[in-house]
Write a protein that holds these residues in place. Structure first.
Motif, PDB file in Angstrom:
ATOM      1  N   VAL A 263       0.851  -1.190   0.000  1.00  0.00           N
ATOM      2  CA  VAL A 263       0.000   0.000   0.000  1.00  0.00           C
ATOM      3  C   VAL A 263       0.890   1.245   0.000  1.00  0.00           C
ATOM      4  O   VAL A 263       0.545   2.287   0.532  1.00  0.00           O
ATOM      5  N   ALA A 264       2.048   1.109  -0.657  1.00  0.00           N
ATOM      6  CA  ALA A 264       3.023   2.200  -0.731  1.00  0.00           C
ATOM      7  C   ALA A 264       2.489   3.392  -1.505  1.00  0.00           C
ATOM      8  O   ALA A 264       2.992   4.502  -1.335  1.00  0.00           O
ATOM      9  N   ASP A 265       1.470   3.210  -2.333  1.00  0.00           N
ATOM     10  CA  ASP A 265       0.879   4.347  -3.030  1.00  0.00           C
ATOM     11  C   ASP A 265       0.145   5.274  -2.059  1.00  0.00           C
ATOM     12  O   ASP A 265      -0.053   6.447  -2.343  1.00  0.00           O
ATOM     13  N   ILE A 266      -0.228   4.759  -0.892  1.00  0.00           N
ATOM     14  CA  ILE A 266      -0.887   5.558   0.141  1.00  0.00           C
ATOM     15  C   ILE A 266       0.124   5.978   1.207  1.00  0.00           C
ATOM     16  O   ILE A 266       0.182   7.140   1.588  1.00  0.00           O
ATOM     17  N   VAL A 267       0.894   5.006   1.701  1.00  0.00           N
ATOM     18  CA  VAL A 267       1.923   5.265   2.718  1.00  0.00           C
ATOM     19  C   VAL A 267       3.192   4.528   2.286  1.00  0.00           C
ATOM     20  O   VAL A 267       3.210   3.295   2.270  1.00  0.00           O
ATOM     21  N   PRO A 268       4.229   5.252   1.919  1.00  0.00           N
ATOM     22  CA  PRO A 268       5.464   4.592   1.481  1.00  0.00           C
ATOM     23  C   PRO A 268       5.968   3.570   2.506  1.00  0.00           C
ATOM     24  O   PRO A 268       6.036   3.855   3.696  1.00  0.00           O
ATOM     25  N   GLY A 269       6.271   2.367   2.014  1.00  0.00           N
ATOM     26  CA  GLY A 269       6.809   1.309   2.867  1.00  0.00           C
ATOM     27  C   GLY A 269       5.771   0.488   3.606  1.00  0.00           C
ATOM     28  O   GLY A 269       6.106  -0.501   4.254  1.00  0.00           O
ATOM     29  N   ALA A 270       4.498   0.843   3.531  1.00  0.00           N
ATOM     30  CA  ALA A 270       3.454   0.107   4.252  1.00  0.00           C
ATOM     31  C   ALA A 270       2.979  -1.084   3.429  1.00  0.00           C
ATOM     32  O   ALA A 270       2.986  -1.056   2.204  1.00  0.00           O
ATOM     33  N   GLU A 271       2.597  -2.147   4.137  1.00  0.00           N
ATOM     34  CA  GLU A 271       2.037  -3.323   3.459  1.00  0.00           C
ATOM     35  C   GLU A 271       0.952  -3.967   4.289  1.00  0.00           C
ATOM     36  O   GLU A 271       0.871  -3.781   5.503  1.00  0.00           O
ATOM     37  N   MET A 272       0.107  -4.754   3.618  1.00  0.00           N
ATOM     38  CA  MET A 272      -1.052  -5.384   4.227  1.00  0.00           C
ATOM     39  C   MET A 272      -0.917  -6.902   4.156  1.00  0.00           C
ATOM     40  O   MET A 272      -0.508  -7.432   3.129  1.00  0.00           O
ATOM     41  N   THR A 273      -1.261  -7.557   5.265  1.00  0.00           N
ATOM     42  CA  THR A 273      -1.232  -9.021   5.328  1.00  0.00           C
ATOM     43  C   THR A 273      -2.548  -9.526   5.912  1.00  0.00           C
ATOM     44  O   THR A 273      -3.282  -8.779   6.550  1.00  0.00           O
ATOM     45  N   ILE A 274      -2.805 -10.817   5.714  1.00  0.00           N
ATOM     46  CA  ILE A 274      -3.951 -11.467   6.341  1.00  0.00           C
ATOM     47  C   ILE A 274      -3.433 -12.205   7.576  1.00  0.00           C
ATOM     48  O   ILE A 274      -2.389 -12.854   7.533  1.00  0.00           O
ATOM     49  N   VAL A 275      -4.168 -12.062   8.681  1.00  0.00           N
ATOM     50  CA  VAL A 275      -3.754 -12.636   9.962  1.00  0.00           C
ATOM     51  C   VAL A 275      -4.971 -13.284  10.604  1.00  0.00           C
ATOM     52  O   VAL A 275      -6.077 -12.767  10.498  1.00  0.00           O
ATOM     53  N   ASN A 276      -4.768 -14.405  11.278  1.00  0.00           N
ATOM     54  CA  ASN A 276      -5.842 -14.942  12.103  1.00  0.00           C
ATOM     55  C   ASN A 276      -5.300 -15.165  13.511  1.00  0.00           C
ATOM     56  O   ASN A 276      -4.120 -15.429  13.711  1.00  0.00           O
ATOM     57  N   GLN A 277      -6.196 -15.003  14.479  1.00  0.00           N
ATOM     58  CA  GLN A 277      -5.810 -15.161  15.878  1.00  0.00           C
ATOM     59  C   GLN A 277      -7.022 -15.595  16.680  1.00  0.00           C
ATOM     60  O   GLN A 277      -8.152 -15.401  16.255  1.00  0.00           O
ATOM     61  N   ALA A 278      -6.764 -16.183  17.822  1.00  0.00           N
ATOM     62  CA  ALA A 278      -7.852 -16.561  18.708  1.00  0.00           C
ATOM     63  C   ALA A 278      -8.507 -15.300  19.242  1.00  0.00           C
ATOM     64  O   ALA A 278      -7.848 -14.302  19.516  1.00  0.00           O
ATOM     65  N   GLY A 279      -9.814 -15.344  19.375  1.00  0.00           N
ATOM     66  CA  GLY A 279     -10.540 -14.198  19.908  1.00  0.00           C
ATOM     67  C   GLY A 279     -12.015 -14.345  19.650  1.00  0.00           C
ATOM     68  O   GLY A 279     -12.429 -15.077  18.765  1.00  0.00           O
ATOM     69  N   GLY A 280     -12.829 -13.633  20.454  1.00  0.00           N
ATOM     70  CA  GLY A 280     -14.274 -13.749  20.299  1.00  0.00           C
ATOM     71  C   GLY A 280     -14.696 -15.191  20.524  1.00  0.00           C
ATOM     72  O   GLY A 280     -14.141 -15.891  21.372  1.00  0.00           O
ATOM     73  N   PRO A 281     -15.625 -15.703  19.730  1.00  0.00           N
ATOM     74  CA  PRO A 281     -16.089 -17.084  19.903  1.00  0.00           C
ATOM     75  C   PRO A 281     -15.151 -18.141  19.329  1.00  0.00           C
ATOM     76  O   PRO A 281     -15.335 -19.321  19.563  1.00  0.00           O
TER      77      PRO A 281
END
Length: 190
Positions: free
Chosen positions: A118-136
């Motif tokens: 997502v460097a076109d919005i914020v230089p050096g930034a990137e997006m990943t998919i993550v899963n974690q325990a939480g909620g139900p």
């Protein structure tokens, strides 16, 4: 002894010397206008980037939900949303290439590890998919890393309605110079 006209002339000179000239007032107004423009640009730029980043995360979240509907689980990397060959590895261990129906995202830039740039919005930034325990059970998140601290405040306001509000987005300040991050919760499974 001064005459009335001389006294009046001296009084008007003293009054004009004590006040501001029109030119001085205009100079102060011009300086304030310039400072206001700089401040407005700074804050509106952060607001614009925050809005664009949250919108991009929401678009990716929708694409992930569609991917899961077609393939039955989420991909390991976000590049699988655009490239069928990357759908071979999914979070549930199946090969998703046969069920992959279309590019779920328009053309995008990905890092070598399959994260969305997502460097076109914020230089050096990137997006990943993550899963974690939480909620139900399990929470599925989009995590954007490499964000400056001042932008995190704007992201929290944009996504949750207020800086301290609890909502779909959780922001984490920068740690050890690495840049801050925000998580967008897009799915919870039991």
């Amino acid at each position: 002894m001064t005459t009335l006209n001389e006294h009046s002339l001296q009084s008007s000179r003293a009054a004009s010397e004590a006040g501001f000239t029109l030119l001085e007032v205009l100079a102060v107004v011009a300086v304030l206008a310039i400072l206001g423009t700089i401040g407005w640009t700074y804050f509106s730029t952060d607001r614009t980037r925050a809005t664009a980043l949250v919108a991009r995360a929401n678009d990716v979240a929708k694409a992930l939900v569609q991917f899961k509907q077609d393939i039955s689980c989420y991909p390991v990397t976000l590049s699988a949303l655009y490239d069928r060959t990357q759908a071979q590895n999914t979070r549930c261990g199946i090969d998703g290439r046969a069920a992959w129906r279309e590019p779920y995202l328009p053309r995008a830039q990905f890092t070598a590890s399959g994260n969305l740039s997502v460097a076109d919005i914020v230089p050096g930034a990137e997006m990943t998919i993550v899963n974690q325990a939480g909620g139900p059970g399990q929470q599925w998140l989009l995590r954007v890393t490499g964000l400056p601290a001042d932008l995190l405040t704007r992201i929290a306001e944009t996504c949750n309605g207020a800086v301290n509000a609890v909502g779909r987005c959780n922001v984490a300040p920068a740690g050890s110079g690495a840049g801050g991050s925000f998580d967008l919760l897009f799915d919870e499974t039991t």
